[in-house]
Design a protein around this motif. Structure first.
Motif, PDB file in Angstrom:
ATOM      1  N   GLU A 163       2.078   7.906  -4.246  1.00  0.00           N
ATOM      2  CA  GLU A 163       1.608   8.397  -5.548  1.00  0.00           C
ATOM      3  C   GLU A 163       0.357   9.251  -5.392  1.00  0.00           C
ATOM      4  OE1 GLU A 163       3.289   8.315  -8.306  1.00  0.00           O
ATOM      5  OE2 GLU A 163       4.838   7.211  -7.222  1.00  0.00           O
ATOM      6  N   SER A 164      -0.522   8.874  -4.491  1.00  0.00           N
ATOM      7  CA  SER A 164      -1.720   9.679  -4.241  1.00  0.00           C
ATOM      8  C   SER A 164      -1.349  11.059  -3.705  1.00  0.00           C
ATOM      9  CB  SER A 164      -2.618   8.949  -3.246  1.00  0.00           C
ATOM     10  OG  SER A 164      -3.727   9.743  -2.911  1.00  0.00           O
ATOM     11  N   LEU A 165      -0.394  11.113  -2.802  1.00  0.00           N
ATOM     12  CA  LEU A 165       0.051  12.405  -2.272  1.00  0.00           C
ATOM     13  C   LEU A 165       0.684  13.259  -3.362  1.00  0.00           C
ATOM     14  CD1 LEU A 165       1.493  11.146   1.104  1.00  0.00           C
ATOM     15  CD2 LEU A 165      -0.405  12.749   0.838  1.00  0.00           C
ATOM     16  N   ARG A 166       1.436  12.660  -4.244  1.00  0.00           N
ATOM     17  CA  ARG A 166       2.072  13.405  -5.345  1.00  0.00           C
ATOM     18  C   ARG A 166       1.047  14.007  -6.297  1.00  0.00           C
ATOM     19  NH1 ARG A 166       6.793   9.156  -6.646  1.00  0.00           N
ATOM     20  NH2 ARG A 166       8.347  10.035  -5.246  1.00  0.00           N
ATOM     21  N   PHE A 184       9.392  14.454   0.551  1.00  0.00           N
ATOM     22  CA  PHE A 184       9.225  13.282   1.414  1.00  0.00           C
ATOM     23  C   PHE A 184      10.487  13.048   2.240  1.00  0.00           C
ATOM     24  CE2 PHE A 184       6.401  12.815  -2.111  1.00  0.00           C
ATOM     25  CZ  PHE A 184       5.248  12.252  -1.580  1.00  0.00           C
ATOM     26  N   THR A 185      10.297  12.752   3.523  1.00  0.00           N
ATOM     27  CA  THR A 185      11.398  12.392   4.415  1.00  0.00           C
ATOM     28  C   THR A 185      11.075  11.044   5.034  1.00  0.00           C
ATOM     29  OG1 THR A 185      11.873  14.703   4.938  1.00  0.00           O
ATOM     30  CG2 THR A 185      12.678  13.057   6.488  1.00  0.00           C
ATOM     31  N   LEU A 186      12.022  10.109   4.918  1.00  0.00           N
ATOM     32  CA  LEU A 186      11.851   8.782   5.490  1.00  0.00           C
ATOM     33  C   LEU A 186      12.585   8.722   6.817  1.00  0.00           C
ATOM     34  CD1 LEU A 186      10.922   5.822   5.289  1.00  0.00           C
ATOM     35  CD2 LEU A 186      13.048   5.362   4.043  1.00  0.00           C
ATOM     36  N   ILE A 187      11.867   8.353   7.851  1.00  0.00           N
ATOM     37  CA  ILE A 187      12.446   8.192   9.188  1.00  0.00           C
ATOM     38  C   ILE A 187      12.256   6.742   9.583  1.00  0.00           C
ATOM     39  CG2 ILE A 187      12.320   8.909  11.596  1.00  0.00           C
ATOM     40  CD1 ILE A 187      11.085  11.563  10.543  1.00  0.00           C
ATOM     41  N   ARG A 188      13.372   6.083   9.934  1.00  0.00           N
ATOM     42  CA  ARG A 188      13.307   4.651  10.254  1.00  0.00           C
ATOM     43  C   ARG A 188      13.525   4.403  11.742  1.00  0.00           C
ATOM     44  NH1 ARG A 188      15.466   0.916   5.630  1.00  0.00           N
ATOM     45  NH2 ARG A 188      15.024   2.217   3.835  1.00  0.00           N
ATOM     46  N   TYR A 205       0.793  -1.240   0.000  1.00  0.00           N
ATOM     47  CA  TYR A 205       0.000   0.000   0.000  1.00  0.00           C
ATOM     48  C   TYR A 205       0.823   1.286   0.000  1.00  0.00           C
ATOM     49  CZ  TYR A 205      -3.189  -3.569   1.638  1.00  0.00           C
ATOM     50  OH  TYR A 205      -3.912  -4.713   1.755  1.00  0.00           O
ATOM     51  N   LEU A 206       2.061   1.203   0.423  1.00  0.00           N
ATOM     52  CA  LEU A 206       2.840   2.412   0.658  1.00  0.00           C
ATOM     53  C   LEU A 206       3.104   3.220  -0.608  1.00  0.00           C
ATOM     54  CD1 LEU A 206       4.113   4.048   2.869  1.00  0.00           C
ATOM     55  CD2 LEU A 206       6.194   2.716   2.619  1.00  0.00           C
ATOM     56  N   LEU A 221      11.186   2.556  -2.091  1.00  0.00           N
ATOM     57  CA  LEU A 221      10.459   3.810  -2.315  1.00  0.00           C
ATOM     58  C   LEU A 221      11.221   4.749  -3.240  1.00  0.00           C
ATOM     59  CD1 LEU A 221       9.212   4.530   1.302  1.00  0.00           C
ATOM     60  CD2 LEU A 221       7.928   3.545  -0.600  1.00  0.00           C
ATOM     61  N   ASP A 222      10.472   5.422  -4.099  1.00  0.00           N
ATOM     62  CA  ASP A 222      11.020   6.449  -4.981  1.00  0.00           C
ATOM     63  C   ASP A 222      10.497   7.789  -4.463  1.00  0.00           C
ATOM     64  OD1 ASP A 222      12.145   7.846  -7.094  1.00  0.00           O
ATOM     65  OD2 ASP A 222      10.426   7.475  -8.405  1.00  0.00           O
TER      66      ASP A 222
END
Length: 92
Positions: free
Chosen positions: A51-54, A84-88, A45-46, A78-79
């Motif tokens: 893509e929906s946000l874009r 977008f910021t990815l926090i792990r 789903y991610l 992820l592209d």
């Protein structure tokens, strides 16, 4: 002195029009929206979510993707662009 509701409305509207600059409201007010997307093992789903946000018409936003120790590798695929910021998180 206005006596009816439509007259009062027109008076207020005229006052607001005088205060606002003549250029469009979208150019005057550009509030940045922050979106937080927490996920864990959301591989199916991610990317659809991103893509929906874009595709949103309003483009003044920033998305924080919070990976809660996914072990399906979804965050690695992820592209992302600069919105977008990815926090792990390493532990669940």
């Amino acid at each position: 002195m206005p006596e009816t509701a439509p007259e009062i409305f027109e008076l207020r509207r005229a006052s607001l029009d005088e205060l606002q600059p003549s250029y469009p409201i979208a150019a005057r007010i550009r509030n940045r929206i922050k979106v937080i997307v927490p996920f864990r093992n959301a591989g199916r789903y991610l990317q659809k979510c991103i893509e929906s946000l874009r595709r949103q018409d309003y483009d003044n936003f920033h998305v924080y993707l919070i990976d809660d120790a996914s072990d399906d590798g979804c965050a690695d695929r992820l592209d992302l662009d600069d919105r977008f910021t990815l926090i792990r998180s390493e532990s669940a």
